[in-house]
Write a protein that holds these residues in place. Structure first.
Motif, PDB file in Angstrom:
ATOM      1  N   GLU A   1      67.933  -1.767  29.775  1.00 54.63           N
ATOM      2  CA  GLU A   1      67.231  -1.954  28.499  1.00 54.63           C
ATOM      3  C   GLU A   1      67.224  -0.608  27.769  1.00 54.63           C
ATOM      4  N   ARG A   2      68.135  -0.450  26.836  1.00 52.61           N
ATOM      5  CA  ARG A   2      68.325   0.846  26.163  1.00 52.61           C
ATOM      6  C   ARG A   2      67.046   1.363  25.501  1.00 52.61           C
ATOM      7  N   ASN A   3      66.302   0.502  24.819  1.00 52.85           N
ATOM      8  CA  ASN A   3      65.077   0.957  24.153  1.00 52.85           C
ATOM      9  C   ASN A   3      64.068   1.505  25.152  1.00 52.85           C
ATOM     10  N   PHE A   4      63.915   0.805  26.268  1.00 55.42           N
ATOM     11  CA  PHE A   4      62.991   1.291  27.287  1.00 55.42           C
ATOM     12  C   PHE A   4      63.476   2.628  27.847  1.00 55.42           C
ATOM     13  N   ALA A   5      64.764   2.731  28.105  1.00 59.75           N
ATOM     14  CA  ALA A   5      65.330   3.976  28.641  1.00 59.75           C
ATOM     15  C   ALA A   5      65.094   5.144  27.683  1.00 59.75           C
ATOM     16  N   GLU A   6      65.254   4.903  26.393  1.00 56.83           N
ATOM     17  CA  GLU A   6      65.033   5.964  25.410  1.00 56.83           C
ATOM     18  C   GLU A   6      63.569   6.395  25.377  1.00 56.83           C
ATOM     19  N   GLU A   7      62.651   5.429  25.455  1.00 59.95           N
ATOM     20  CA  GLU A   7      61.222   5.761  25.489  1.00 59.95           C
ATOM     21  C   GLU A   7      60.895   6.572  26.741  1.00 59.95           C
ATOM     22  N   LEU A   8      61.449   6.162  27.867  1.00 66.76           N
ATOM     23  CA  LEU A   8      61.213   6.884  29.118  1.00 66.76           C
ATOM     24  C   LEU A   8      61.738   8.312  29.019  1.00 66.76           C
ATOM     25  N   GLN A   9      62.917   8.488  28.456  1.00 69.46           N
ATOM     26  CA  GLN A   9      63.466   9.834  28.275  1.00 69.46           C
ATOM     27  C   GLN A   9      62.550  10.689  27.410  1.00 69.46           C
ATOM     28  N   GLN A  10      62.025  10.130  26.336  1.00 64.10           N
ATOM     29  CA  GLN A  10      61.114  10.872  25.468  1.00 64.10           C
ATOM     30  C   GLN A  10      59.861  11.296  26.215  1.00 64.10           C
ATOM     31  N   GLU A  11      59.311  10.391  27.002  1.00 66.86           N
ATOM     32  CA  GLU A  11      58.109  10.716  27.774  1.00 66.86           C
ATOM     33  C   GLU A  11      58.394  11.799  28.813  1.00 66.86           C
ATOM     34  N   LEU A  12      59.526  11.683  29.494  1.00 67.94           N
ATOM     35  CA  LEU A  12      59.897  12.703  30.480  1.00 67.94           C
ATOM     36  C   LEU A  12      60.050  14.061  29.806  1.00 67.94           C
ATOM     37  N   ARG A  13      60.728  14.085  28.669  1.00 69.68           N
ATOM     38  CA  ARG A  13      60.908  15.350  27.936  1.00 69.68           C
ATOM     39  C   ARG A  13      59.561  15.966  27.568  1.00 69.68           C
ATOM     40  N   ARG A  14      58.688  15.135  27.014  1.00 71.90           N
ATOM     41  CA  ARG A  14      57.379  15.622  26.577  1.00 71.90           C
ATOM     42  C   ARG A  14      56.606  16.251  27.742  1.00 71.90           C
TER      43      ARG A  14
END
Length: 128
Positions: A9-22
């Motif tokens: 699920e690309r959208n979920f993966a992108e959100e997870l990446q943003q959270e990890l970065r933060r």
């Protein structure tokens, strides 16, 4: 720190990446994230890429089963601390059968992720 996210699920993966970065930027941890959209991409990354320090693995990918992919890697003598991701609560035990580091439900992962990363950094990851 090299993190791999295997999630279809690309959208979920992108959100997870943003959270990890933060979270990791706040902790001043150097990191790099690789995204694999399916089991095939994950197999290629594990074959040719460097060994991940932390893996976020969806349990149910379109072309593969996340637990089976982790078993494959363990069979190749690559044991990566794994956080399984799912919306299916009935599959939790399967993740722990392959010594998962943690299990996150997609519906509330954002509230659990900071503590999970703190635990990982304190118990497993050795900062350079």
């Amino acid at each position: 720190m090299y993190i791999v996210i295997c999630e279809d699920e690309r959208n979920f993966a992108e959100e997870l990446q943003q959270e990890l970065r933060r979270i990791l930027e706040q902790k001043e941890v150097e990191f790099r994230i690789c995204y694999c959209e399916n089991g095939e991409a994950f197999r290629r990354e594990m074959e040719w890429g460097e060994v991940a320090v932390l893996l976020f693995m969806d349990l149910h990918l379109g072309d593969a089963d996340g637990v089976e992919l982790v078993k494959e890697q363990a069979g190749n003598r690559v044991k990566i601390p794994t956080v399984f991701l799912s919306s299916m609560e009935d599959r939790i035990a399967e993740g722990y059968d392959v010594s998962a580091f943690h299990f996150l439900f997609k519906r509330n992962y954002k509230e659990k992720l900071p503590n999970l990363l703190e635990r990982f950094l304190n118990e497993i990851y050795v900062r350079k």
